[in-house]
Structures are given as C-alpha cells and as structure tokens.
Design a protein around this motif. Structure first.
Motif, short mmCIF file in Angstrom:
data_model
loop_
_atom_site.label_atom_id
_atom_site.label_comp_id
_atom_site.label_asym_id
_atom_site.label_seq_id
_atom_site.Cartn_x
_atom_site.Cartn_y
_atom_site.Cartn_z
N GLU A 11 68.46 1.01 80.87
CA GLU A 11 68.84 -0.16 81.66
C GLU A 11 67.65 -0.63 82.47
O GLU A 11 66.84 0.18 82.91
N LEU A 12 67.59 -1.94 82.67
CA LEU A 12 66.52 -2.51 83.52
C LEU A 12 67.15 -3.26 84.68
O LEU A 12 68.19 -3.87 84.50
N PRO A 13 66.56 -3.25 85.86
CA PRO A 13 65.39 -2.48 86.22
C PRO A 13 65.72 -1.00 86.37
O PRO A 13 66.89 -0.65 86.53
N GLY B 136 59.33 -8.21 86.02
CA GLY B 136 58.40 -7.97 84.91
C GLY B 136 57.63 -9.22 84.54
O GLY B 136 58.08 -10.34 84.75
N SER B 137 56.45 -9.03 84.00
CA SER B 137 55.66 -10.13 83.43
C SER B 137 55.27 -9.73 82.02
O SER B 137 54.90 -8.57 81.79
N SER B 138 55.30 -10.68 81.12
CA SER B 138 54.91 -10.35 79.74
C SER B 138 53.38 -10.38 79.63
O SER B 138 52.69 -11.00 80.45
N VAL B 139 52.89 -9.74 78.59
CA VAL B 139 51.44 -9.73 78.36
C VAL B 139 50.93 -11.17 78.24
O VAL B 139 49.88 -11.52 78.80
N LYS B 140 51.72 -12.00 77.56
CA LYS B 140 51.29 -13.40 77.39
C LYS B 140 51.21 -14.10 78.76
O LYS B 140 50.28 -14.85 79.02
N VAL C 273 56.63 0.96 75.25
CA VAL C 273 58.02 0.52 75.37
C VAL C 273 58.04 -1.01 75.45
O VAL C 273 57.08 -1.61 75.91
N PRO C 274 59.14 -1.63 74.96
CA PRO C 274 59.17 -3.10 74.95
C PRO C 274 59.12 -3.70 76.36
O PRO C 274 58.39 -4.66 76.59
N ALA C 275 59.88 -3.11 77.27
CA ALA C 275 59.94 -3.69 78.62
C ALA C 275 60.29 -2.62 79.63
O ALA C 275 61.11 -1.74 79.35
N ILE C 276 59.64 -2.68 80.77
CA ILE C 276 60.04 -1.81 81.88
C ILE C 276 59.62 -2.47 83.18
O ILE C 276 58.53 -3.04 83.28
N ASN D 77 63.24 -1.20 89.97
CA ASN D 77 64.00 -1.55 91.16
C ASN D 77 63.30 -0.78 92.27
O ASN D 77 63.25 0.45 92.26
N ALA D 78 62.72 -1.50 93.23
CA ALA D 78 61.95 -0.85 94.30
C ALA D 78 62.69 -0.95 95.64
O ALA D 78 62.06 -0.88 96.70
N ASP D 79 64.03 -1.09 95.59
CA ASP D 79 64.80 -1.24 96.84
C ASP D 79 64.69 -0.01 97.74
O ASP D 79 64.72 -0.12 98.96
#
Ligand SMILES: NC(=O)c1ccc[n+]([C@@H]2O[C@H](COP(=O)([O-])OP(=O)(O)OC[C@H]3O[C@@H](n4cnc5c(N)ncnc54)[C@H](O)[C@@H]3O)[C@@H](O)[C@H]2O)c1
Length: 341
Positions: free
Chosen positions: A133-135, A270-274, A300-303, A306-308
C-alpha cells in the motif's frame, strides 16, 4: 551536545554536520574517506558555526574508535558510516556485511562501554521492498530484502530492537528510514560526490548536464504509473539533515520514556523519473540528453512515505521543494568543476 557523526564526510553526514553545528551542537566527524574526499572536511569548517572535530578512522577499528570516544566524550552518536550501492552489494556481499553490520556492532559496543545515551541509525525505505500500500507508514510490513545492502539495514534495525528488549537498556535509539535524498547545501560547497559512475538518478542527471556522462538512461517506461516511469519520494538533503538534529534533541528531551523509535523521512509524495528530468530542465534551462532503457532488476515501481509520525513526534516536515533540491544539486555540480578540490 557533543555528537559523534560516523561517515560525517559523506553525502548525508556532511550536511548533518552543518545542521548540527548551526543548531549549537558540536559535531565530531569520524570518517576514513573510503567513499568521500578529505577536502569536504575543510569546507565543513567554513560552513559550521564553531570548528567541528575530525578524526580519520575506520569504524571497524575498535581500538582507534575507543581512543576517539575517550578523547571526545560524545553524548550522542549518529551512525552513517556504511556502503550504500545496491548493485555492488549483490556482487560483493561480504564487503557489505563486514562494513555495514561490523561497524554498527563496533559502534554499539563502544556506545555501551562509554555510556553514551543517544544513538541514531541511518536506515532506508528499501526495508519496505515492494509495498502493498502507498504511502508506506512505519508499521507497513518489512519485506524480504532484495539485496545484501537492504538486508544490512534490516539487520541493523533488528539489532537495535533486540537491544531495546534487553531490559537493562538505558540507551535509546532512533531509526531513520530515508526515502530518496537529493540536492546539496545551497552554498554549493558540499553535496553528493559519487566516486565513479553514479547509481542514483540526480547525480547522473547533473553529470550528464555537465558533459561528464554522455546520456542518461531512464530505466523503465512501462510501469503502472501515470507517465510509465518509476515513482520515488525525493527529499532535500538539508531537510534530511535537519531531521537528525530533531532526532537527537528529541532523544535528549524524552530520554526517560523513549524506546527505539522508527521514523520515515520523506516528502510524503512521489515524483516520477520523468518529472524529475523535466523539473531539472526547467531549473537549469538545459535540455537533457536521455533515452529509455529496460527496467532495472530490483527496482520497485513506486514508493513514497507517509511522514506524519515525524511531524507529530519530532515536529519535522520537509521545507524544500523538488525544484530547490535540483537547483542546489546543479549548483554543486557546477561549483565542483570550477573549484580546486
Ligand atoms: N544516499 C541515499 O540514497 C541513502 C538512502 C537511504 C539510506 N542511506 C544510508 O545513509 C548513510 C549515509 O549515506 P550517504 O549517502 O551519505 O553515503 P556516503 O557514501 O556519501 O557516506 C558514507 C560515509 O561513510 C564513510 N564510511 C563508510 N564506511 C566507513 C567506515 N567503516 N569507517 C569510516 N568511515 C566510513 C564513507 O567514507 C563516506 O564518507 C548510509 O548508511 C546509507 O546506507 C543512504
């Protein structure tokens, strides 16, 4: 407080030395320059309020480290010293286990020997593997490590949890799980200094822009993300550095109640490489020479974090944007080429 900073000449360590000094602490840099350069220490002296102490030493050298602790009497330790290249760790696992686990054990034993109360450990979001799960929050499951490097971070964390369980423990620790640190000090005097071909995106971008690398390869354009490129949580290294000051201060304030606490340190998005490439082009005014290549094994595709928890407990959140970090990284790259080192 007098704070020993192992790996204090490295990328994150050097920025943390500046943040500590400018918050009124006295940093004691311990580094043997296996992945950094001595000129950084001189630059730290010019950036810090007060002159930090410096000792050239291998953290695996127990006697030498004991001599430093005896002389300097630190009240806290921030342990950065480790190898960090995922790919290299797959090729040379013993090198990683020896340094990353061996130096941690050494420093923790010395911490006990000298009765040093506060300890901060550099961990990584790699412990989450491919997240369900994200974040990701600090309670998201730790997944089977994808590399010896990732496993050294899991082992390091486990050692600290085990120490906490050993009831007589008076020492308290903070584990910081970094997401993707980028950028540089705004002065351009310190920054990320990859020795050899960079494994990370941003130094590759700045070196390509500077003509040191011919072309950037973006690994993967068919991920299930909005633009097909991988998504990461990029955090300005000065924001990350300041989190270490909060962590040390928090340990000192909450000493009686704190156990071993884990904090995610990321921007929370998150920010993509592009997107990173395009933002770099915006801030630098340059067109970057890049191409798409196949996915890299283990990516990994995305990570993103959550920095709460860091906000709630440490009162910390990022202050700087992706564009600030890329501008500072580019400034550092340009200074690096101009200034004698
Ligand atoms: N940079 C990242 O993307 C990232 C992400 C997550 C976690 N981390 C962790 O943060 C820490 C710092 O990373 P960094 O990016 O600043 O790396 P870095 O390589 O720039 O800095 C590490 C420093 O430690 C020194 N060092 C290593 N082993 C040593 C030893 N045995 N004795 C003395 N000095 C030693 C190196 O010379 C270097 O100056 C590492 O533990 C790394 O695993 C980094």
């Amino acid at each position: 407080m007098r704070i020993a900073v192992t790996g204090g000449a490295g990328f994150i360590g050097s920025h943390t030395v500046v943040a500590l000094a400018n918050a009124g602490h006295h940093p004691i840099i311990i580094d043997d320059f296996r992945n950094s350069k001595p000129f950084i220490v001189g630059r730290l002296e010019s950036l810090c309020k007060g002159k930090p102490s410096f000792h050239e030493a291998d953290c695996n050298d127990r006697d030498k480290m004991a001599g430093i602790f005896e002389k300097e009497q630190p009240e806290g330790i921030i342990h950065f010293a480790a190898y960090k290249a995922v790919g290299e760790s797959v090729r040379e696992p013993l090198k990683y286990y020896r340094n990353n686990v061996g130096s941690l054990l050494n420093v923790l034993e010395l911490q006990r020997q000298f009765g040093i109360p506060y300890f901060v450990f550099s961990s990584s979001c790699t412990v989450y593997g491919v997240p369900d799960e994200l974040p990701v929050t600090e309670t998201s499951p730790v997944k089977k490590a994808q590399s010896p490097y990732g496993f050294t971070k899991q082992v390091g964390e486990q050692i600290l949890f085990d120490l906490q369980k050993a009831a007589s423990e008076s020492a308290k620790s903070v584990i910081l799980r970094y997401f993707n640190p980028i950028g540089a000090h705004p002065s351009g005097l310190i920054g990320e200094l990859p020795l050899g071909e960079p494994e990370n995106l941003v130094p590759y971008i700045t070196q390509t822009a500077a003509g040191i690398r011919e072309q950037l390869t973006i690994f993967g354009k068919d991920y299930e993300t909005p633009d097909g490129t991988a998504i990461r949580d990029y955090i300005h290294v000065m924001d990350l550095a300041e989190a270490h000051v909060r962590a040390i201060d928090w340990l000192a304030e909450k000493r009686s109640e704190a156990g071993t606490e884990v904090f995610n340190l990321g921007a929370g998005s998150g920010s993509s490489v592009k997107e990173v490439v395009e933002t770099f082009e915006d801030v630098s005014g340059l067109k970057l020479n890049y191409r798409y290549g196949p996915r890299r094994p283990g990516d990994v595709p995305a990570i993103y974090a959550n920095a709460d928890k860091a906000l709630k407990i440490l009162g910390w959140a990022v202050q700087r944007k992706l564009s600030d970090a890329l501008r500072d990284a580019w400034n550092w790259q340009q200074q690096l080429q101009k200034l004698p080192v």
